[in-house]
Design a protein around this motif. Structure first.
Motif, mmCIF file in Angstrom:
data_model
loop_
_atom_site.group_PDB
_atom_site.id
_atom_site.type_symbol
_atom_site.label_atom_id
_atom_site.label_comp_id
_atom_site.label_asym_id
_atom_site.label_seq_id
_atom_site.Cartn_x
_atom_site.Cartn_y
_atom_site.Cartn_z
ATOM 1 N N ALA B 19 0.845 -1.200 0.000
ATOM 2 C CA ALA B 19 0.000 0.000 0.000
ATOM 3 C C ALA B 19 0.884 1.255 0.000
ATOM 4 C CB ALA B 19 -0.909 0.006 1.223
ATOM 5 N N VAL B 52 -0.858 21.671 -1.758
ATOM 6 C CA VAL B 52 -1.742 20.636 -1.199
ATOM 7 C C VAL B 52 -1.165 19.251 -1.512
ATOM 8 C CG1 VAL B 52 -4.058 19.620 -1.363
ATOM 9 C CG2 VAL B 52 -3.803 22.094 -1.284
ATOM 10 N N ARG B 55 1.618 18.470 0.808
ATOM 11 C CA ARG B 55 1.119 18.075 2.142
ATOM 12 C C ARG B 55 0.690 16.618 2.135
ATOM 13 N NH1 ARG B 55 -2.600 23.280 3.206
ATOM 14 N NH2 ARG B 55 -1.037 24.638 4.121
ATOM 15 N N ARG B 56 -0.031 16.250 1.069
ATOM 16 C CA ARG B 56 -0.507 14.859 1.000
ATOM 17 C C ARG B 56 0.671 13.893 0.921
ATOM 18 N NH1 ARG B 56 -4.848 16.617 -3.118
ATOM 19 N NH2 ARG B 56 -6.595 17.070 -1.758
ATOM 20 N N VAL B 60 1.689 10.914 3.620
ATOM 21 C CA VAL B 60 1.803 9.465 3.362
ATOM 22 C C VAL B 60 3.212 8.966 3.666
ATOM 23 C CG1 VAL B 60 -0.096 9.392 1.699
ATOM 24 C CG2 VAL B 60 2.211 9.616 0.853
ATOM 25 N N GLU B 62 5.000 9.965 6.089
ATOM 26 C CA GLU B 62 5.041 9.793 7.554
ATOM 27 C C GLU B 62 4.209 8.580 7.982
ATOM 28 O OE1 GLU B 62 3.985 13.550 9.341
ATOM 29 O OE2 GLU B 62 5.873 14.478 8.726
ATOM 30 N N ILE B 63 3.052 8.425 7.371
ATOM 31 C CA ILE B 63 2.178 7.292 7.749
ATOM 32 C C ILE B 63 2.857 5.954 7.437
ATOM 33 C CG2 ILE B 63 0.025 6.086 7.090
ATOM 34 C CD1 ILE B 63 -1.225 8.960 6.801
ATOM 35 N N TYR B 64 3.472 5.886 6.257
ATOM 36 C CA TYR B 64 4.072 4.612 5.831
ATOM 37 C C TYR B 64 5.566 4.535 6.157
ATOM 38 C CZ TYR B 64 -0.220 3.746 3.110
ATOM 39 O OH TYR B 64 -1.514 3.531 2.720
ATOM 40 N N GLU B 125 6.804 40.328 0.516
ATOM 41 C CA GLU B 125 7.003 38.898 0.842
ATOM 42 C C GLU B 125 6.596 38.015 -0.335
ATOM 43 O OE1 GLU B 125 4.962 37.894 4.460
ATOM 44 O OE2 GLU B 125 5.982 39.481 5.559
#
Lengths: 206, 162
Positions: B19, B52, B55-56, B60, B62-64, B125
């Motif tokens: 996964a 975005v 970030r996604r 993932v 970090e999760i995996y 900026e």
């Protein structure tokens, strides 16, 4: 904020079981911020809680179809929590910038007025109109700072309301339960007829 | 905002590392798919979409995390963070200026000079943010971030295929 380590994750383990462990850890992490962040002055903890909510949210984005039905509701709640904490954080970041800009503009005006006064024995108030270029800007900066302070208070109250709502609906327990559920893929309708199932199996109280 | 591309074939019993490989491949493609024209200041939507996607991808990774070789993951995460910071440096002033404009519309005109003073800082900026982003994109290209992400996915897949 560094994420808490999730114990027991294995590469070969089933995806849903692994995500269940992660969700349980992220929930513990999120809950650990309470009751501390009920104090609105805990700015950095509120920011860390936002990160924790974000981690839970992203994990749920992957997991919703693999867990029980409440996971989809929990995803929406995690998004709401992340959003309100994000807006509080924006106020916390912007307010000091506005007040610093105001102080900086005033310091520049003081220097300009003093330069215009030269060797005068006292300061002529008329110099303010002619030599202080930022005086007109002070009003808008003060208005902005006032708005940010008031909005922050309002958002913080909304955050507390939302948390209470999560507690009331049993968010944590229901999500933990949903994370342990493994929905069975929908069977073709001809495989199961409700009429064919004994009544006692359909009864909740049986 | 572009919605996340679905990861086809994910199911509850799939090995965690398989996964991970499938998800990182899709999220990586998504990220680099938004890179074209991201420095076009007339289209801030591209920066938003790429941010975005960053970030996604970070999420993932970090999760995996346990599925990837630790050293390679650390280096990739650090480079993705640099890219995310670059996108943030460009995007944050855009959003703040939009919000400030909406806020100013509701105020007394006498508040205008103060709002304009703050807006001028944000515009400075915004301009500096484009340079930060350009450097971050260049660094991602030079470090071959995309291939390193593919390698992470391949290693994760291989760890459960043997």
């Amino acid at each position: 904020m560094k994420a808490a380590k999730v114990r027991g994750l294995k590469r070969e383990a089933p995806l849903a079981d692994s995500l269940q462990r992660i969700v349980e850890t992220r929930l513990r992490e999120l809950w650990a911020f309470m009751p501390g962040v009920q104090d609105p002055r805990r700015v950095s903890e509120l920011h860390d809680m936002r990160i924790a909510a974000k981690r839970l949210r992203y994990c749920l984005e992957i997991s919703t179809g693999l867990f029980g039905p409440y996971a989809a509701v929990a995803l929406g709640r995690a998004k709401e929590l992340q959003k309100v904490l994000g807006e509080i954080h924006d106020c916390d970041m912007t307010l000091p910038r506005v007040t610093a800009l105001s102080a900086q503009a005033q310091a520049a005006d003081v220097a300009a007025v003093l330069a215009a006064a030269g060797q005068a024995a006292d300061l002529d108030p008329a110099l303010l109109a002619s030599s202080a270029p930022n005086v007109a800007a002070q009003r808008g900066l003060a208005t902005t700072a006032l708005y940010l302070r008031a909005r922050r208070e309002l958002l913080f109250a909304r955050f507390l309301d939302l948390w209470l709502q999560l507690e009331r609906e049993g968010f944590r327990a229901r999500l933990e339960f949903a994370a342990g559920e493994r929905p069975v893929p929908a069977a073709p309708s001809h495989d199961l007829h409700v009429d064919a199932v004994p009544a006692d199996l359909l009864s909740v109280t049986a | 905002m572009a919605s996340a591309r679905p990861i086809d074939g994910l199911h509850a019993e799939l090995p965690f590392a398989t996964a991970a490989a499938m998800t990182v491949r899709v999220r990586s493609d998504e990220l680099f798919g938004h890179a074209d024209g991201v420095l076009d200041t007339y289209d801030p939507g591209r920066v938003h979409d790429m941010r975005v996607a960053t970030r996604r991808l970070r999420a993932v990774l970090e999760i995996y995390a346990p599925c990837f070789p630790a050293t390679a993951l650390k280096s990739v995460l650090s480079d993705v963070k640099v890219l995310a910071d670059g996108l943030g440096a460009r995007r944050d002033p855009d959003v703040q200026l939009e919000d400030l404009q909406a806020f100013a519309a509701a105020l007394d005109p006498q508040d205008g000079p103060g709002i304009e003073l703050f807006a001028s800082r944000l515009r400075a900026e915004q301009e500096a943010g484009n340079e930060v982003l350009a450097r971050a994109l260049e660094a991602a290209t030079e470090s071959d971030l995309r291939s390193r992400l593919t390698a992470l996915a391949d290693e994760s897949q291989a760890s459960v295929s043997v």
